[in-house]
Design a protein around this motif. Structure first.
Motif, PDB file in Angstrom:
ATOM      1  N   ILE A 263     -66.162  18.088  48.740  1.00 55.69           N
ATOM      2  CA  ILE A 263     -65.237  17.532  49.737  1.00 55.69           C
ATOM      3  C   ILE A 263     -65.526  16.054  49.971  1.00 55.69           C
ATOM      4  CG2 ILE A 263     -64.611  17.608  52.178  1.00 55.69           C
ATOM      5  CD1 ILE A 263     -64.999  20.646  52.059  1.00 55.69           C
ATOM      6  N   GLU A 264     -66.818  15.700  50.062  1.00 57.62           N
ATOM      7  CA  GLU A 264     -67.198  14.302  50.280  1.00 57.62           C
ATOM      8  C   GLU A 264     -66.812  13.440  49.081  1.00 57.62           C
ATOM      9  OE1 GLU A 264     -71.187  11.586  51.238  1.00 57.62           O
ATOM     10  OE2 GLU A 264     -71.338  13.782  51.090  1.00 57.62           O
ATOM     11  N   GLU A 265     -67.057  13.946  47.883  1.00 54.81           N
ATOM     12  CA  GLU A 265     -66.749  13.196  46.662  1.00 54.81           C
ATOM     13  C   GLU A 265     -65.252  12.887  46.566  1.00 54.81           C
ATOM     14  OE1 GLU A 265     -67.800  11.205  43.188  1.00 54.81           O
ATOM     15  OE2 GLU A 265     -69.170  12.233  44.559  1.00 54.81           O
ATOM     16  N   MET A 266     -64.418  13.859  46.969  1.00 56.60           N
ATOM     17  CA  MET A 266     -62.972  13.693  46.857  1.00 56.60           C
ATOM     18  C   MET A 266     -62.341  13.083  48.115  1.00 56.60           C
ATOM     19  SD  MET A 266     -62.283  14.617  43.831  1.00 56.60           S
ATOM     20  CE  MET A 266     -60.495  14.663  43.910  1.00 56.60           C
ATOM     21  N   GLY A 267     -63.103  12.979  49.205  1.00 53.69           N
ATOM     22  CA  GLY A 267     -62.555  12.437  50.435  1.00 53.69           C
ATOM     23  C   GLY A 267     -61.511  13.330  51.069  1.00 53.69           C
TER      24      GLY A 267
ATOM     25  N   LEU B 295     -67.716  22.271  39.075  1.00 52.08           N
ATOM     26  CA  LEU B 295     -66.595  21.442  39.507  1.00 52.08           C
ATOM     27  C   LEU B 295     -67.053  20.072  40.006  1.00 52.08           C
ATOM     28  CD1 LEU B 295     -63.549  21.237  40.066  1.00 52.08           C
ATOM     29  CD2 LEU B 295     -63.972  22.246  42.322  1.00 52.08           C
ATOM     30  N   LEU B 296     -68.199  20.015  40.678  1.00 53.60           N
ATOM     31  CA  LEU B 296     -68.699  18.733  41.162  1.00 53.60           C
ATOM     32  C   LEU B 296     -68.987  17.791  39.997  1.00 53.60           C
ATOM     33  CD1 LEU B 296     -69.615  16.969  43.525  1.00 53.60           C
ATOM     34  CD2 LEU B 296     -71.885  18.047  43.358  1.00 53.60           C
TER      35      LEU B 296
ATOM     36  N   TYR C  32     -65.098  12.365  35.521  1.00 56.00           N
ATOM     37  CA  TYR C  32     -63.826  11.951  34.906  1.00 56.00           C
ATOM     38  C   TYR C  32     -62.735  11.555  35.896  1.00 56.00           C
ATOM     39  CZ  TYR C  32     -65.844  13.624  30.562  1.00 56.00           C
ATOM     40  OH  TYR C  32     -66.659  13.800  29.471  1.00 56.00           O
ATOM     41  N   GLY C  33     -63.107  11.032  37.036  1.00 51.63           N
ATOM     42  CA  GLY C  33     -62.095  10.523  37.948  1.00 51.63           C
ATOM     43  C   GLY C  33     -61.546   9.190  37.465  1.00 51.63           C
ATOM     44  N   PRO C  34     -60.694   8.534  38.225  1.00 49.71           N
ATOM     45  CA  PRO C  34     -60.148   9.037  39.500  1.00 49.71           C
ATOM     46  C   PRO C  34     -59.084  10.117  39.266  1.00 49.71           C
ATOM     47  CG  PRO C  34     -59.137   6.941  38.938  1.00 49.71           C
ATOM     48  CD  PRO C  34     -60.187   7.188  37.895  1.00 49.71           C
ATOM     49  N   TRP C  35     -58.942  10.988  40.259  1.00 49.09           N
ATOM     50  CA  TRP C  35     -58.004  12.106  40.164  1.00 49.09           C
ATOM     51  C   TRP C  35     -56.769  11.802  40.993  1.00 49.09           C
ATOM     52  CZ3 TRP C  35     -59.289  15.383  36.466  1.00 49.09           C
ATOM     53  CH2 TRP C  35     -60.629  15.426  36.066  1.00 49.09           C
ATOM     54  N   GLU C  36     -55.641  11.794  40.327  1.00 52.45           N
ATOM     55  CA  GLU C  36     -54.377  11.412  40.955  1.00 52.45           C
ATOM     56  C   GLU C  36     -53.614  12.675  41.362  1.00 52.45           C
ATOM     57  OE1 GLU C  36     -52.621   9.156  37.873  1.00 52.45           O
ATOM     58  OE2 GLU C  36     -54.202   7.639  37.853  1.00 52.45           O
ATOM     59  N   ALA C  37     -54.101  13.331  42.374  1.00 51.90           N
ATOM     60  CA  ALA C  37     -53.460  14.575  42.805  1.00 51.90           C
ATOM     61  C   ALA C  37     -53.858  14.892  44.229  1.00 51.90           C
ATOM     62  CB  ALA C  37     -53.866  15.719  41.881  1.00 51.90           C
ATOM     63  N   ARG C  38     -53.024  15.657  44.885  1.00 52.89           N
ATOM     64  CA  ARG C  38     -53.350  16.146  46.216  1.00 52.89           C
ATOM     65  C   ARG C  38     -54.398  17.246  46.108  1.00 52.89           C
ATOM     66  NH1 ARG C  38     -48.165  18.512  48.713  1.00 52.89           N
ATOM     67  NH2 ARG C  38     -48.316  19.666  46.735  1.00 52.89           N
TER      68      ARG C  38
END
Length: 598
Positions: free
Chosen positions: A287-291, A358-359, A365-371
């Protein structure tokens, strides 16, 4: 009054039977019968029309359901589907593939296949005979046979649903016609299996305008709730202790759970399913990694169930295992060229997903462009963990005991633990609750005759079912001999349930015990070495009708034990290698050689 053939739609044999029946009926019975037949026909006969003979309906065809099952999932589904068909008036034959008479295959009408895949794309043990027959020269042409295949598997393995795929393709090659295309199910198979069954049932039941889905079939009303995989029981933890001594390389938890009020029943050899929870520290790191907002509402299944994002990651989604299908889904959410290049190589994907979670993926391989909703929708449901039950219900009413080896390892710069084993070792206290259900396993059962000898072979937590076997035999005062082969690392720290085995030896419940502690000697000694040392007596036990059981690691221990058993039969029975293989295969086919391997 007698019926006349010329005035009725019945043939001579049917007329004679009706005449015989009518002569025995009183007026009340005749009135009831006429009303029953009228009611049965009323919905399908337009007013003012006479009843006409019709072609044989789909429901009059025989449906044969065959299953190949290792852990019991396919068997459970097959039994559920069989009951559904019977409730709808179908003629159904249910069988595991081992018990099925393959010469009947060419005479089948509607054939339903449910099978899992074991190990590296292999059929489960109780599907081997059927599988080998299909690919032999003896396999018949199957023109006129209709079929459908449901395949269960784990997409984290390279040969996902391989057995189901191969059986499906082979049946088509032999001329059979698909009722419905094969469906390949991952670990969270329930929804896909239900959708497949609804489609298959609709094809089988074409004569009905409306075919209710499996989920809509009315359940039997009982005084108590029915607990199952779909509705797990919340079992209170009564005991949670480490069986290993100080200084051991291992941590093996003995867990006792309270089943009072669950009405759950099991037999020695069955498994207990546990729905685990992910480590909260791992969830918080993601959660922290993805904000992400931990309180964001997330839909977690097709029924529209909503949970807060953090709770969903803890209790619903699998986050500790990466699979190739998951990486392919995530490819839509990043422009990272390195990630897209990775997906072009099967070997690179296989190397990357091993030991990562998943972490790792979202960091690498970010950044992840998704909700958050879109990324989580790509995750599969966290699967239940199955553990061989280590207790007898007769000996411990309203309880179930488990023997769980804690998985801990370092990988890619991080310390990691098994999801369920880590939860039980580090985050489960007495008084806590675990979500559990019973998983039947008809392929690992004590002999029906309690006087039959048993040979039990296992290493580490593989002795769990043997504890249940001996508790059961002690409680029922069985007279059959019992021989246990047990292997672990060190005698002083790793002799699981030592006091209990020794007591059973003293009391005669256990006849013989041979142990192998691999790290106590300069040359490693394993259970297969103890089997070799006792080859003459082992063969004598087998010749006298003993059942042989193997429980534990498939890739190493179970494979080596199998090869050892074949070599013992070859040596002591003065047989050729082929004859020895056939001897052991016959033991398996007659349920005298059973394995619970993982």
């Amino acid at each position: 009054m007698e019926l006349q053939v010329m005035n009725s739609p019945f043939n001579q044999e049917q007329t004679e039977l009706l005449n015989q029946l009518l002569l025995t009926l009183d007026d009340r019975q005749k009135i009831w019968l006429s009303g029953y037949l009228a009611a049965a026909q009323a919905p399908s006969v337009p007013a003012g029309n006479s009843v006409q003979t019709t072609e044989k309906s789909t429901a009059s065809r025989q449906v044969t359901i065959l299953y190949g099952s290792h852990t019991g999932n396919c068997q459970g589904l097959a039994e559920e589907f069989t009951q559904h068909l019977k409730d709808k008036g179908f003629t159904v034959k249910l069988s595991d593939m081992d018990d099925y008479k393959t010469k009947s295959l060419k005479n089948e009408e509607d054939l339903i296949i449910l099978t899992s895949t074991h190990g590296d794309g292999d059929p489960p043990d109780n599907a081997l005979t059927f599988y080998e027959f299909l690919y032999s020269k003896r396999a018949p042409k199957l023109d006129g046979v209709r079929y459908s295949v449901l395949a269960l598997g784990d997409s984290s393995y390279e040969f996902f649903c391989q057995t189901g795929k191969e059986i499906d393709e082979r049946l088509a090659e032999l001329g059979a016609e698909r009722i419905h295309p094969r469906v390949d199910c991952d670990l969270d198979f329930e929804e896909d299996a239900e959708a497949w069954w609804e489609a298959v049932f609709n094809q089988l039941d074409q004569s009905q305008k409306e075919s209710p889905a499996l989920s809509q079939v009315a359940a039997t009303v009982t005084d108590q709730p029915v607990f199952s995989k779909k509705n797990p029981f919340q079992a209170e933890v009564l005991e949670n202790i480490n069986l290993n001594g100080r200084g051991s390389n291992k941590e093996t938890r003995h867990i006792e759970l309270d089943l009072e009020g669950s009405n759950l029943k099991f037999e020695p050899g069955d498994s207990l399913g546990v729905f685990p929870k992910n480590d909260e520290a791992l969830v918080d790191a993601i959660i922290e990694e993805m904000g992400w907002d931990p309180d964001l509402s997330i839909i977690v299944n097709k029924d529209g169930e909503v949970r807060a994002l953090r709770e969903a990651l803890i209790s619903h989604f699998e986050i500790t295992v990466l699979t190739k299908p998951l990486l392919e889904k995530f490819a839509a959410f990043t422009q990272n060229q390195e990630f897209h290049n990775l997906l072009q190589s099967k070997e690179k994907v296989s190397n990357y997903i091993y030991g990562r979670d998943l972490l790792d993926l979202i960091r690498d391989y970010g950044p992840w462009e998704a909700r958050a909703e879109d990324l989580l929708a790509a995750l599969r449901k966290i699967p239940a963990r199955l553990y061989s039950i280590a207790s007898s219900l007769k000996s411990n009413p309203d309880e179930v005991h488990l023997t769980i080896g804690t998985v801990r390892y370092d990988s890619h710069g991080r310390k990691r633990t098994g999801v369920c084993s880590g939860q039980c070792a580090e985050r489960t206290e007495i008084g806590d609750q675990l979500s559990v259900f019973v998983q039947k396993n008809q392929n690992f059962k004590l002999p029906e005759d309690p006087s039959v000898p048993i040979i039990m072979i296992g290493a580490g937590t593989g002795v769990a079912p043997y504890r249940s076997f001996l508790e059961e035999r002690e409680e029922t005062e069985s007279s059959g001999k019992a021989w246990l082969f047990f292997g672990e690392q060190h005698f002083v720290t790793d002799f699981l349930y030592q006091i209990e085995w020794q007591r059973w030896l003293k009391e005669g419940v256990l006849t013989k015990m041979d142990v192998a502690f691999s790290r106590d000697t300069s040359e490693k000694v394993y259970v297969q070495h103890r089997l070799h040392e006792n080859s003459k007596e082992l063969f004598e036990w087998m010749e006298s009708g003993a059942h042989v059981y193997v429980c534990g690691d498939e890739q190493y221990m179970a494979k080596d034990v199998h090869e050892t058993l074949v070599s013992i039969v070859e040596k002591e029975g003065n047989m050729s290698p082929d004859q020895a293989e056939s001897y052991v295969a016959e033991l398996r086919q007659t349920k005298r050689y059973q394995r619970d391997v993982y």
